[in-house]
Design a protein around this motif. Structure first.
Motif, PDB file in Angstrom:
ATOM      1  N   CYS A  35       0.847  -1.199   0.000  1.00 32.77           N
ATOM      2  CA  CYS A  35       0.000   0.000   0.000  1.00 32.77           C
ATOM      3  C   CYS A  35       0.879   1.244   0.000  1.00 32.77           C
ATOM      4  CB  CYS A  35      -0.921  -0.021   1.218  1.00 32.77           C
ATOM      5  SG  CYS A  35      -1.868   1.499   1.465  1.00 32.77           S
ATOM      6  N   ARG A  36       0.540   2.191  -0.839  1.00 37.32           N
ATOM      7  CA  ARG A  36       1.348   3.406  -0.926  1.00 37.32           C
ATOM      8  C   ARG A  36       1.278   4.229   0.355  1.00 37.32           C
ATOM      9  NH1 ARG A  36       2.294   6.531  -6.449  1.00 37.32           N
ATOM     10  NH2 ARG A  36       3.661   4.960  -7.330  1.00 37.32           N
ATOM     11  N   ARG A  37       0.158   4.245   0.987  1.00 38.11           N
ATOM     12  CA  ARG A  37       0.056   5.004   2.234  1.00 38.11           C
ATOM     13  C   ARG A  37       0.965   4.397   3.297  1.00 38.11           C
ATOM     14  NH1 ARG A  37      -5.535   7.070   5.157  1.00 38.11           N
ATOM     15  NH2 ARG A  37      -4.557   7.952   7.027  1.00 38.11           N
ATOM     16  N   ALA A  38       1.071   3.075   3.338  1.00 38.81           N
ATOM     17  CA  ALA A  38       1.980   2.424   4.281  1.00 38.81           C
ATOM     18  C   ALA A  38       3.427   2.766   3.954  1.00 38.81           C
ATOM     19  CB  ALA A  38       1.767   0.917   4.261  1.00 38.81           C
ATOM     20  N   MET A  39       3.745   2.889   2.665  1.00 40.47           N
ATOM     21  CA  MET A  39       5.109   3.252   2.288  1.00 40.47           C
ATOM     22  C   MET A  39       5.435   4.681   2.691  1.00 40.47           C
ATOM     23  SD  MET A  39       5.786   1.302  -1.349  1.00 40.47           S
ATOM     24  CE  MET A  39       4.351   1.910  -2.239  1.00 40.47           C
ATOM     25  N   VAL A  40       4.489   5.600   2.528  1.00 38.62           N
ATOM     26  CA  VAL A  40       4.706   6.975   2.968  1.00 38.62           C
ATOM     27  C   VAL A  40       4.870   7.026   4.484  1.00 38.62           C
ATOM     28  CG1 VAL A  40       3.655   9.263   3.133  1.00 38.62           C
ATOM     29  CG2 VAL A  40       3.537   8.003   0.989  1.00 38.62           C
ATOM     30  N   ASP A  41       4.046   6.275   5.207  1.00 40.45           N
ATOM     31  CA  ASP A  41       4.176   6.229   6.666  1.00 40.45           C
ATOM     32  C   ASP A  41       5.539   5.703   7.078  1.00 40.45           C
ATOM     33  OD1 ASP A  41       1.661   7.258   7.046  1.00 40.45           O
ATOM     34  OD2 ASP A  41       0.691   5.313   7.405  1.00 40.45           O
ATOM     35  N   ALA A  42       6.068   4.723   6.360  1.00 42.28           N
ATOM     36  CA  ALA A  42       7.385   4.171   6.690  1.00 42.28           C
ATOM     37  C   ALA A  42       8.476   5.214   6.475  1.00 42.28           C
ATOM     38  CB  ALA A  42       7.654   2.931   5.843  1.00 42.28           C
ATOM     39  N   ILE A  43       8.389   5.958   5.381  1.00 43.86           N
ATOM     40  CA  ILE A  43       9.391   6.992   5.112  1.00 43.86           C
ATOM     41  C   ILE A  43       9.328   8.087   6.167  1.00 43.86           C
ATOM     42  CG2 ILE A  43      10.067   8.784   3.469  1.00 43.86           C
ATOM     43  CD1 ILE A  43       9.141   6.881   1.236  1.00 43.86           C
ATOM     44  N   LEU A  44       8.123   8.504   6.536  1.00 48.58           N
ATOM     45  CA  LEU A  44       7.983   9.534   7.566  1.00 48.58           C
ATOM     46  C   LEU A  44       8.443   9.024   8.924  1.00 48.58           C
ATOM     47  CD1 LEU A  44       4.548  11.134   6.609  1.00 48.58           C
ATOM     48  CD2 LEU A  44       6.845  11.964   6.107  1.00 48.58           C
ATOM     49  N   THR A  51      15.998   6.902  12.508  1.00 44.83           N
ATOM     50  CA  THR A  51      16.507   5.544  12.666  1.00 44.83           C
ATOM     51  C   THR A  51      17.019   5.009  11.330  1.00 44.83           C
ATOM     52  OG1 THR A  51      14.293   4.632  12.271  1.00 44.83           O
ATOM     53  CG2 THR A  51      14.910   5.080  14.546  1.00 44.83           C
ATOM     54  N   ALA A  52      17.691   3.862  11.401  1.00 46.63           N
ATOM     55  CA  ALA A  52      18.188   3.222  10.188  1.00 46.63           C
ATOM     56  C   ALA A  52      17.054   2.506   9.470  1.00 46.63           C
ATOM     57  CB  ALA A  52      19.302   2.230  10.538  1.00 46.63           C
ATOM     58  N   TRP A  53      17.214   2.309   8.165  1.00 43.60           N
ATOM     59  CA  TRP A  53      16.173   1.640   7.385  1.00 43.60           C
ATOM     60  C   TRP A  53      15.915   0.234   7.924  1.00 43.60           C
ATOM     61  CZ3 TRP A  53      13.167   4.134   4.010  1.00 43.60           C
ATOM     62  CH2 TRP A  53      13.633   5.334   3.462  1.00 43.60           C
ATOM     63  N   ARG A  54      16.951  -0.446   8.348  1.00 43.96           N
ATOM     64  CA  ARG A  54      16.796  -1.827   8.815  1.00 43.96           C
ATOM     65  C   ARG A  54      16.083  -1.923  10.158  1.00 43.96           C
ATOM     66  NH1 ARG A  54      22.562  -4.793   7.222  1.00 43.96           N
ATOM     67  NH2 ARG A  54      22.392  -4.463   4.958  1.00 43.96           N
ATOM     68  N   GLN A  55      15.855  -0.788  10.812  1.00 37.62           N
ATOM     69  CA  GLN A  55      15.152  -0.778  12.088  1.00 37.62           C
ATOM     70  C   GLN A  55      13.678  -0.419  11.945  1.00 37.62           C
ATOM     71  OE1 GLN A  55      17.512   1.907  14.477  1.00 37.62           O
ATOM     72  NE2 GLN A  55      18.912   0.277  15.116  1.00 37.62           N
ATOM     73  N   LEU A  56      13.155  -0.479  10.736  1.00 37.37           N
ATOM     74  CA  LEU A  56      11.725  -0.260  10.535  1.00 37.37           C
ATOM     75  C   LEU A  56      10.928  -1.337  11.251  1.00 37.37           C
ATOM     76  CD1 LEU A  56      11.332   0.748   6.770  1.00 37.37           C
ATOM     77  CD2 LEU A  56      10.584   2.071   8.745  1.00 37.37           C
ATOM     78  N   PRO A  57       9.836  -0.981  11.916  1.00 38.79           N
ATOM     79  CA  PRO A  57       8.980  -1.998  12.547  1.00 38.79           C
ATOM     80  C   PRO A  57       8.438  -2.987  11.514  1.00 38.79           C
ATOM     81  CG  PRO A  57       8.446   0.203  13.372  1.00 38.79           C
ATOM     82  CD  PRO A  57       9.403   0.396  12.233  1.00 38.79           C
ATOM     83  N   GLU A  59       5.549  -4.011  10.848  1.00 41.76           N
ATOM     84  CA  GLU A  59       4.284  -3.725  10.174  1.00 41.76           C
ATOM     85  C   GLU A  59       4.464  -2.907   8.901  1.00 41.76           C
ATOM     86  OE1 GLU A  59       4.329  -0.983  13.898  1.00 41.76           O
ATOM     87  OE2 GLU A  59       4.951  -3.013  13.335  1.00 41.76           O
ATOM     88  N   PHE A  60       5.667  -2.377   8.683  1.00 44.43           N
ATOM     89  CA  PHE A  60       5.951  -1.646   7.460  1.00 44.43           C
ATOM     90  C   PHE A  60       6.523  -2.592   6.407  1.00 44.43           C
ATOM     91  CE2 PHE A  60       6.494   2.104  10.440  1.00 44.43           C
ATOM     92  CZ  PHE A  60       5.331   2.725  10.032  1.00 44.43           C
ATOM     93  N   PRO A  61       6.527  -2.183   5.134  1.00 47.36           N
ATOM     94  CA  PRO A  61       7.174  -2.995   4.089  1.00 47.36           C
ATOM     95  C   PRO A  61       8.654  -3.209   4.406  1.00 47.36           C
ATOM     96  CG  PRO A  61       5.764  -1.328   3.101  1.00 47.36           C
ATOM     97  CD  PRO A  61       5.811  -1.018   4.563  1.00 47.36           C
ATOM     98  N   PRO A  62       9.288  -4.204   3.800  1.00 51.64           N
ATOM     99  CA  PRO A  62      10.705  -4.485   4.064  1.00 51.64           C
ATOM    100  C   PRO A  62      11.592  -3.266   3.839  1.00 51.64           C
ATOM    101  CG  PRO A  62       9.723  -6.252   2.793  1.00 51.64           C
ATOM    102  CD  PRO A  62       8.700  -5.160   2.847  1.00 51.64           C
ATOM    103  N   ALA A  63      12.683  -3.204   4.598  1.00 49.63           N
ATOM    104  CA  ALA A  63      13.575  -2.047   4.538  1.00 49.63           C
ATOM    105  C   ALA A  63      14.176  -1.862   3.148  1.00 49.63           C
ATOM    106  CB  ALA A  63      14.677  -2.188   5.586  1.00 49.63           C
ATOM    107  N   GLY A  64      14.597  -2.960   2.513  1.00 44.79           N
ATOM    108  CA  GLY A  64      15.179  -2.849   1.181  1.00 44.79           C
ATOM    109  C   GLY A  64      14.195  -2.293   0.177  1.00 44.79           C
ATOM    110  N   THR A  65      12.955  -2.739   0.261  1.00 43.81           N
ATOM    111  CA  THR A  65      11.919  -2.230  -0.638  1.00 43.81           C
ATOM    112  C   THR A  65      11.658  -0.751  -0.382  1.00 43.81           C
ATOM    113  OG1 THR A  65      10.863  -4.399  -0.738  1.00 43.81           O
ATOM    114  CG2 THR A  65       9.524  -2.494  -1.358  1.00 43.81           C
ATOM    115  N   MET A  66      11.630  -0.371   0.878  1.00 37.82           N
ATOM    116  CA  MET A  66      11.324   1.009   1.221  1.00 37.82           C
ATOM    117  C   MET A  66      12.427   1.956   0.750  1.00 37.82           C
ATOM    118  SD  MET A  66       8.404   1.318   2.208  1.00 37.82           S
ATOM    119  CE  MET A  66       8.809   3.032   2.087  1.00 37.82           C
TER     120      MET A  66
END
Length: 251
Positions: A35-44, A51-57, A59-66
């Motif tokens: 979902c694009r809204r989930a991707m925007v939430d992950a970036i924000l 934090t580092a990309w690899r520390q995304l919770p 519930e968000f898309p994978p860090a590499g994808t983000m």
């Protein structure tokens, strides 16, 4: 749902400004998996928390994808479009013209990490810091216009020539070529500075075009109760405060 997540109203504003998915832009490809809204939430979440990309919770898309999505959107100019659109909305809401007529420029030196190449860092003698310097231009409301990052050894007066053209390099409104007045935070004397000038006397001749060099200026600052007003004087002549008006007060 995190404090950095967008609301329904915010998403309604952001969604049209994002680039179209590859599967719908005539280039083929499969539909986006997340979902694009989930991707925007992950970036924000990354921007707000630092934090580092690899520390995304989880519930968000994978860090590499983000990270790949973030880089692709940056390359397409999506963040510049979002910045311009939000700044225009806030300026209109504040009762100002959407096209800024004044730019305030300043810089900040920060230490560079060990991974920063020597060719990209420098020594700031005034701050006694080895690192990089970020130069920004904002409007009179403090809304961002442009950012340029240089080695810390680069002087503010030298970067102003590179910073000001970026103010209108994104997706400006039709007919807008950038601010017509500049307010510096540091002394810019001793070098040629490009027009526009900060203040213009009521009986002075019109300022030359932006691309025309003008004589160096001496800047004097008057500080009163935490607010700063800067007056410009060519050479050693200080303008008469009764006949000198800032260019940006009309908007």
């Amino acid at each position: 749902m995190y404090s950095s997540s967008v609301t329904d109203a915010e998403w309604a504003t952001l969604e049209p400004l994002l680039p179209a998915p590859g599967s719908t832009a005539g280039r083929g490809g499969r539909p986006e998996k997340y979902c694009r809204r989930a991707m925007v939430d992950a970036i924000l979440y990354i921007v707000r928390g630092g934090t580092a990309w690899r520390q995304l919770p989880v519930e968000f898309p994978p860090a590499g994808t983000m990270y790949a999505v973030f880089a692709r959107w940056a390359h397409s100019g999506a963040w510049q479009r979002i910045l311009d659109a939000l700044r225009d909305r806030l300026r209109v809401r504040a009762g100002r013209d959407r096209c800024p007529t004044a730019a305030i420029i300043d810089s900040q030196t920060v230490p560079a990490a060990d991974t920063v190449l020597r060719s990209s860092r420098g020594w700031d003698g005034g701050k006694r810091t080895n690192g990089v310097k970020r130069h920004i231009a904002v409007d009179v409301n403090g809304l961002l216009l442009a950012v340029v990052v240089t080695a810390a050894s680069i002087q503010d007066r030298d970067t102003a020539h590179r910073l000001l053209p970026h103010c209108a390099a994104g997706s400006p409104p039709s007919g807008w070529s950038g601010p017509t007045a500049v307010i510096p935070d540091v002394c810019l004397s001793g070098r040629k500075m490009f027009s526009p000038l900060l203040y213009r006397s009521s009986n002075a001749s019109p300022a030359p075009p932006v691309s025309t060099p003008v004589p160096a200026l001496g800047w004097s600052r008057e500080i009163s109760r935490g607010s700063t007003s800067i007056a410009a004087a060519c050479a050693t002549t200080k303008p008469d405060p009764t006949t000198t008006k800032p260019w940006f007060t009309s908007r």
